[in-house]
Design a protein around this motif. Structure first.
Motif, PDB file in Angstrom:
ATOM      1  N   UNK A 107      14.041 -27.116 -47.225  1.00 51.80           N
ATOM      2  CA  UNK A 107      15.340 -26.704 -47.760  1.00 51.80           C
ATOM      3  C   UNK A 107      16.414 -27.519 -47.064  1.00 51.80           C
ATOM      4  N   UNK A 108      17.014 -28.421 -47.806  1.00 49.35           N
ATOM      5  CA  UNK A 108      18.013 -29.328 -47.220  1.00 49.35           C
ATOM      6  C   UNK A 108      17.461 -30.029 -45.985  1.00 49.35           C
ATOM      7  N   UNK A 109      16.185 -30.371 -46.042  1.00 46.49           N
ATOM      8  CA  UNK A 109      15.548 -31.096 -44.954  1.00 46.49           C
ATOM      9  C   UNK A 109      14.965 -30.237 -43.859  1.00 46.49           C
ATOM     10  N   UNK A 110      15.112 -28.914 -43.932  1.00 43.41           N
ATOM     11  CA  UNK A 110      14.584 -27.994 -42.919  1.00 43.41           C
ATOM     12  C   UNK A 110      13.465 -27.152 -43.537  1.00 43.41           C
ATOM     13  N   UNK A 111      12.505 -26.762 -42.694  1.00 41.23           N
ATOM     14  CA  UNK A 111      11.364 -25.979 -43.166  1.00 41.23           C
ATOM     15  C   UNK A 111      11.669 -24.485 -43.038  1.00 41.23           C
ATOM     16  N   UNK A 112      11.394 -23.724 -44.101  1.00 33.04           N
ATOM     17  CA  UNK A 112      11.605 -22.277 -44.080  1.00 33.04           C
ATOM     18  C   UNK A 112      10.675 -21.617 -45.081  1.00 33.04           C
ATOM     19  N   UNK A 113      10.273 -20.367 -44.818  1.00 35.78           N
ATOM     20  CA  UNK A 113       9.399 -19.654 -45.758  1.00 35.78           C
ATOM     21  C   UNK A 113      10.149 -19.298 -47.024  1.00 35.78           C
ATOM     22  N   UNK A 114       9.557 -19.594 -48.168  1.00 29.59           N
ATOM     23  CA  UNK A 114      10.245 -19.348 -49.436  1.00 29.59           C
ATOM     24  C   UNK A 114      10.304 -17.872 -49.789  1.00 29.59           C
ATOM     25  N   UNK A 115       9.404 -17.048 -49.235  1.00 29.18           N
ATOM     26  CA  UNK A 115       9.301 -15.653 -49.673  1.00 29.18           C
ATOM     27  C   UNK A 115      10.494 -14.799 -49.254  1.00 29.18           C
ATOM     28  N   UNK A 116      11.167 -15.136 -48.147  1.00 36.41           N
ATOM     29  CA  UNK A 116      12.251 -14.284 -47.651  1.00 36.41           C
ATOM     30  C   UNK A 116      13.565 -15.016 -47.475  1.00 36.41           C
ATOM     31  N   UNK A 117      13.596 -16.332 -47.667  1.00 36.63           N
ATOM     32  CA  UNK A 117      14.825 -17.097 -47.429  1.00 36.63           C
ATOM     33  C   UNK A 117      15.793 -16.926 -48.593  1.00 36.63           C
ATOM     34  N   UNK A 118      17.023 -16.475 -48.320  1.00 40.03           N
ATOM     35  CA  UNK A 118      17.984 -16.262 -49.414  1.00 40.03           C
ATOM     36  C   UNK A 118      18.494 -17.587 -49.976  1.00 40.03           C
ATOM     37  N   UNK A 119      18.813 -17.559 -51.236  1.00 38.23           N
ATOM     38  CA  UNK A 119      19.387 -18.736 -51.887  1.00 38.23           C
ATOM     39  C   UNK A 119      20.865 -18.876 -51.545  1.00 38.23           C
TER      40      UNK A 119
END
Length: 390
Positions: A107-119
């Protein structure tokens, strides 16, 4: 309060008993409707709020998408399917709590879990391989060991040093480790950090064995295999023990773990009938439950037929509220037909989490269970009782 895709979930005060599990979630002031708080509440004391109509424009693999909620919702809006079975969809998303990081994206070059990361507006999202990162906690010496610990080593002294990975693909209502299974409140560690902590503890306690448990430690395959390899690089002669529900293990995955250096494994077999497995695991999707159950039995069979050189133990649950003595007998018969010498530990399920109505089996009842298993031809049966292992 509103944010992302939902008005804030609300707590039913007449049901809440103040366990604090929901307050441990990082999202408490930024609700997206991910539903992670529903997983961790033992009282069903949390209700979702009203759907929020706010949407954002984000880019998913170069395609503009309008979506609300989480990054995972945007992935589905882009036509990518999330699945709880590896290889069944475009994104493996098993834990739904942000803990295992198997569903991570860039996400914008950073790694994060898709299941809980807000848009948020303008996000640039790219699907990416799972990162070698995992939320891990509860490092320390363990005196009882796990399902994959030889009974002869259970002397009351520390037999291994252990860590617990956060996140699980099952939803067991009687989970005995719910804060680990359903939250990401551990330390975010890479394989070399994890191996270093474990081996530092092993150098103090001199157990000769390090264990990776959970939650469910197999969900992030890259992290687990690399961690085992890093442990082996630090000390080649240590036993490396993996405790798992076995539900996503395949022959290829098992071979990868063995090649990395795993030489002990404990696998849970949560029933013989899919209906029993669903009752014990808390899963409601029959297809997923059947695949998981078959995988765990097949993992046991594969190792029995191809890798007798490693130590393997099986965990079998018992509570008269969850599984019948007849089914236990049938399980013992099937296990015996595959490998009658495997160590089988029958676990006396106790009141816990959402199933505090369960009555813990007495020591006499567990000894009757042991007799039933032995009568079906098993030679190495251990039962966990309120008075210890027998």
């Amino acid at each position: 309060m509103t944010s992302g895709g939902f008005r804030m979930f609300r707590r039913l005060e007449d049901r809440c008993r103040g366990c604090g599990n929901c307050r441990e979630l990082k999202c408490s002031e930024n609700c997206t409707g991910c539903r992670a708080c529903l997983l961790v509440c033992p009282e069903d004391a949390i209700l979702p709020g009203e759907p929020e109509t706010k949407e954002y424009t984000v880019a998913v693999n170069g395609r503009d998408v309008r979506s609300g909620g989480t990054v995972g919702d945007a992935l589905e809006g882009a036509g990518l399917r999330r699945a709880m079975i590896p290889g069944e969809g475009d994104v493996f998303s098993p834990c739904a709590s942000g803990a295992c990081l198997a569903c991570s994206v860039s996400i914008d070059g950073c790694i994060a879990p898709s299941c809980v990361t807000p848009l948020s507006e303008g996000m640039v999202i790219e699907t990416a391989p799972e990162p070698p990162l995992r939320y891990v906690s509860s490092f320390g010496p363990h005196t009882a060991g796990g399902v994959g610990t030889p009974f002869s080593e259970k002397t009351g002294a520390p037999v291994e040093v252990v860590c617990f990975t956060h996140g699980c693909n099952l939803r067991c209502p009687q989970c005995q480790n719910s804060q680990v299974a359903f939250t990401s409140q551990g330390n975010l560690l890479d394989p070399h950090e994890t191996a270093g902590i474990l081996m530092g503890l092993e150098s103090i306690y001199r157990t000769g064995t390090v264990t990776i448990s959970g939650g469910e430690c197999t969900l992030n395959r890259t992290w687990l295999s690399t961690t085992i390899r890093a442990i082996r690089e630090l000390k080649g002669d240590v036993n490396v023990h993996v405790d798992t529900n076995g539900t996503i293990l395949t022959p290829e995955y098992l071979d990868e773990l063995l090649d990395s250096g795993m030489n002990r494994i404990g696998i849970d077999l949560k029933g013989l009938r899919p209906e029993t497995f669903m009752e014990i695991s808390g899963l409601h999707d029959e297809k997923t439950a059947r695949v998981y159950l078959e995988n765990s039995w097949n993992a046991f069979r594969y190792l029995s037929e191809n890798h007798r050189d490693i130590f393997m133990g099986l965990g079998v649950p018992y509570s008269r509220s969850l599984i019948s003595m007849d089914e236990l007998s049938a399980m013992a018969s099937r296990i015996s037909s595959i490998n009658r010498d495997v160590q089988v530990t029958v676990l006396d399920y106790r009141p816990e989490f959402r199933r505090r109505d369960i009555e813990r089996p007495s020591e006499d009842e567990m000894m009757r269970v042991k007799d039933v298993m032995i009568d079906e031809g098993l030679r190495n049966v251990v039962v966990q009782t309120s008075a210890g292992f027998r």
